[in-house]
Design an enzyme around this catalytic site. Structure first.
Site, PDB file in Angstrom:
ATOM      1  N   HIS A  54       0.828  -1.229   0.000  1.00 55.07           N
ATOM      2  CA  HIS A  54       0.000   0.000   0.000  1.00 55.07           C
ATOM      3  C   HIS A  54       0.855   1.269   0.000  1.00 55.07           C
ATOM      4  CE1 HIS A  54      -3.341  -2.705   1.199  1.00 55.07           C
ATOM      5  NE2 HIS A  54      -2.412  -3.261   1.957  1.00 55.07           N
ATOM      6  N   SER A  73      13.336  20.524 -18.597  1.00 55.61           N
ATOM      7  CA  SER A  73      12.112  21.291 -18.794  1.00 55.61           C
ATOM      8  C   SER A  73      12.449  22.533 -19.598  1.00 55.61           C
ATOM      9  CB  SER A  73      11.532  21.686 -17.438  1.00 55.61           C
ATOM     10  OG  SER A  73      10.751  22.851 -17.568  1.00 55.61           O
ATOM     11  N   LYS A  80      15.069  21.405 -13.646  1.00 55.58           N
ATOM     12  CA  LYS A  80      14.366  20.131 -13.723  1.00 55.58           C
ATOM     13  C   LYS A  80      15.162  19.018 -14.389  1.00 55.58           C
ATOM     14  CE  LYS A  80      10.189  19.537 -13.180  1.00 55.58           C
ATOM     15  NZ  LYS A  80       9.575  18.747 -12.136  1.00 55.58           N
ATOM     16  N   GLU A 135       8.135   7.573 -17.402  1.00 50.35           N
ATOM     17  CA  GLU A 135       6.739   7.977 -17.602  1.00 50.35           C
ATOM     18  C   GLU A 135       6.206   7.463 -18.946  1.00 50.35           C
ATOM     19  OE1 GLU A 135       6.462  12.257 -16.821  1.00 50.35           O
ATOM     20  OE2 GLU A 135       8.004  11.934 -15.315  1.00 50.35           O
TER      21      GLU A 135
END
Ligand code: ARG
Length: 475
Positions: free
Chosen positions: A155, A276, A282, A289
Site C-alpha cells: 500500500h 524542462s 528540472k 513515464e
C-alpha cells in the site's frame, strides 16, 4: 493493379478504393508474402500445375523482387490496393501473363494470414530476445544491491525491511514469464493456413503439409474455414504485448516515485532523463513515464482487435484487414520502449544510505515482534495484538520500536523480555527470512543465480528459433 474486376462493368468509386486500400500499412508484409509465394510455387511445381521451366522463371523473378523490395527499388504505387496486388504487379512486369500463375490454388484470404503469421512469429521472437536482455540487465542491477536494506512496501506504506536487490529482481521474473508466454504462443501461432484457399480448400492437388514445412511452420491448418478466419494469434500476441507493457509501466511508476524529491532513492542517469523548457533545474524521468504511458495504447490495440473479432461471422470478412495496424503499432511501440527502459535501469544508481536509514522507520519491524512471540509459543492472534500494542505505545510517545524500554515491553506482554532486542534490527529481520524466494541475502543470491540461468536457457531457445526462421526466409 486490381486482382479482380472482370465481372464488373464499372470501376470502383474513388472512395471505395481509398477505404479498401491497405498497401499504406501492409507493405511491411512484402518479404513474408514473397517468401510464402516461393513455397506456393514449389507446391504448384511439385504437383505439375506449373512446368519446371516456368517455375524456374517465376522463382528467379521472385528472388529478384525480394532484393528489390529490400533495397526499396521496388515500391508500391498509387494504383496498388494491397501488398499482394503490388507484388503481383511486380511479377507481371517481369514475366508478363506468367506473373499471374501463382494465383492458382491460393486466395488473398489464406495468403494474407500466412504473411501475418510469419511477420508475427519473426517479430515476437525479436521481442523475446529483447526481453531476455532486459531481464539480464535487471538481474545484474539487482545483484549490486543484495546486501542493501530498504523498507519493503505494501500500500506504499512501510511494511517489512527487505534486501533492495530482492526488490529490483522481482521485475525480472515478470519478463521471464512473458518470454515463456511467447514460447507457448509460438506453438499455437505457428500454423500454416496456406492451402485453405478462399475458405474451402482447393480442388487442385496442393499439399498443405509440404508448404507448412517449407515455411518452417510447426503444423498446418485442420479446418480451411477456420484457417482464413482465425486471428487468435493476433489477439494473443496483443495480450502478451499488453502484459509486457503493463510490467514496464510498473517499473516506470516505481522509478518515477523513487526518483521523486521526497524519496530521492533513485538517481536516473542524465542520459536517460529529460529537462524542462521553462524550469532550468528540472531533471525529469520521462523514459519511466513513457514506459507507463505507452502501455495505454498497447491495451487499446488489444481491445480494438478483440472488438473487431467479436461477432464476426463465417470465414473471411474485410473487417479482418483491421488486424494489422494494431499489431504493427504494438510491436513498434515495445521496440522503442524496451531499449530505453533497459538503458535507464542499467544506469540508475540507488542511494544505499538513504534506503538503509529508512528501513526500520514506519514500525517496519513490528512483524518481528509478533514472530518472536510465536517462536515462544504464543498464539499468533495474541502475538499480533501485542506487537500492535507496541506500535500504539511508540506512536503515543513518538519513538521507534527499539526505543521502548524493557519495562514497557514486558508491560505489554510478559514474554517480551530483553532478548526481543536481538530481532529488532533490520539486518537480523532480513537475514532471518530464509524461506526459498525470501528476502534473506543468501536466498536472494540463489534466486538471482537461478533466474539468470533460466534467462540463459530462454535466450538459447529463442536464438535457435530465430536462426531457423531467418534461414527459412533466406531459402
Ligand atoms: N488486404 C486484405 C486483408 O488485409 C487482403 C485480403 C483481401 N481478401 C478479400 N477477400 N477481399 O485482409
Amino acid at each position: 493493379m486490381a486482382l479482380w474486376g472482370a465481372r464488373f462493368t464499372e470501376q470502383p468509386a474513388d472512395a471505395v478504393f481509398a477505404l479498401s486500400r491497405s498497401v499504406g500499412f501492409d507493405w511491411r508484409l512484402a518479404p513474408y508474402d514473397l517468401r510464402s509465394s516461393l513455397a506456393h510455387l514449389a507446391v504448384l511445381e511439385k504437383s505439375s500445375l506449373i512446368s519446371k521451366e516456368d517455375s524456374v522463371k517465376i522463382r528467379e523473378a521472385l528472388k529478384e523482387l525480394i532484393d528489390e523490395v529490400a533495397s526499396q527499388k521496388f515500391l508500391p504505387i498509387e494504383e496498388d490496393e494491397d501488398v499482394h496486388s503490388a507484388l503481383e504487379r511486380g511479377l507481371t512486369s517481369k514475366l508478363g501473363l506468367l506473373g499471374g500463375a501463382l494465383r492458382a490454388g491460393r486466395s488473398r484470404n489464406d495468403q494474407v494470414t500466412t504473411d501475418l503469421r510469419l511477420f508475427a512469429i519473426d517479430h515476437m521472437l525479436s521481442l523475446a530476445t529483447l526481453l531476455t536482455e532486459l531481464t539480464e540487465i535487471i538481474l545484474k542491477k539487482a545483484s549490486q544491491y543484495v546486501d542493501d536494506p530498504a523498507p519493503g512496501f505494501t500500500h506504499i506504506q512501510h511494511a517489512q525491511p527487505i534486501s533492495f536487490g530482492h526488490e529490483i529482481a522481482k521485475h525480472a521474473h515478470a519478463f521471464t514469464r512473458d518470454v515463456t508466454r511467447i514460447n507457448d504462443w509460438y506453438q499455437r501461432a505457428s500454423v500454416s493456413p496456406l492451402g485453405a484457399g478462399a475458405l474451402s480448400g482447393s480442388s487442385l492437388p496442393l499439399d498443405p503439409e509440404f508448404t507448412a514445412t517449407n515455411l518452417g511452420f510447426v503444423k498446418t491448418f485442420e479446418n480451411s474455414i477456420d484457417a482464413v478466419s482465425d486471428r487468435d494469434y493476433v489477439a494473443e500476441a496483443l495480450f502478451i504485448i499488453s502484459l509486457i507493457g503493463i510490467h514496464l509501466s510498473r517499473i516506470g511508476e516505481e522509478w518515477t516515485l523513487l526518483g521523486s524529491t521526497e524519496f530521492s532513492w533513485a538517481k536516473i542517469a542524465d542520459q536517460y532523463s529529460t529537462g524542462s523548457s521553462i524550469m532550468p533545474q528540472k531533471k525529469n524521468p520521462d523514459m519511466a513515464e513513457l514506459a507507463r504511458g505507452k502501455s495505454a495504447r498497447l491495451i487499446g490495440n488489444l481491445m480494438s482487435v478483440l472488438a473487431m473479432l467479436k461477432g464476426l461471422p463465417f470465414a473471411y470478412n474485410r473487417d479482418l484487414q483491421e488486424d494489422k495496424e494494431p499489431l504493427f503499432d504494438s510491436l513498434d511501440t515495445l521496440f522503442l520502449v524496451i531499449p530505453a527502459v533497459s538503458g535507464m535501469i542499467a544506469t540508475t544508481e540507488f542511494d544505499r544510505e538513504k534506503m538503509k536509514l529508512s528501513a526500520p522507520t514506519g514500525f517496519s519491524l513490528a512483524t518481528e515482534i509478533a514472530d518472536y512471540l510465536v517462536r515462544k509459543n504464543v498464539p499468533f492472534s495474541q502475538a499480533h495484538e501485542a506487537a500492535g500494542a507496541c506500535v500504539a505505545m511508540c506512536e503515543k510517545l513518538d519513538i521507534e520500536l527499539h526505543q521502548l524500554s524493557d519495562e514497557q515491553f514486558s508491560s505489554i506482554h510478559l514474554s517480551l523480555d530483553s532478548s526481543i532486542r536481538e530481532v529488532l534490527t533490520v539486518q537480523g529481520a532480513i537475514a532471518s527470512r530464509t524461506t526459498a524466494g525470501g528476502t534473506a541475502p543468501t536466498e536472494v543470491k540463489k534466486q538471482i543465480a537461478a533466474a539468470l540461468k533460466k534467462t540463459l536457457l530462454q535466450r538459447t531457445e529463442i536464438a535457435n528459433k530465430s536462426k531457423a526462421f531467418s534461414e527459412m526466409m533466406r531459402s
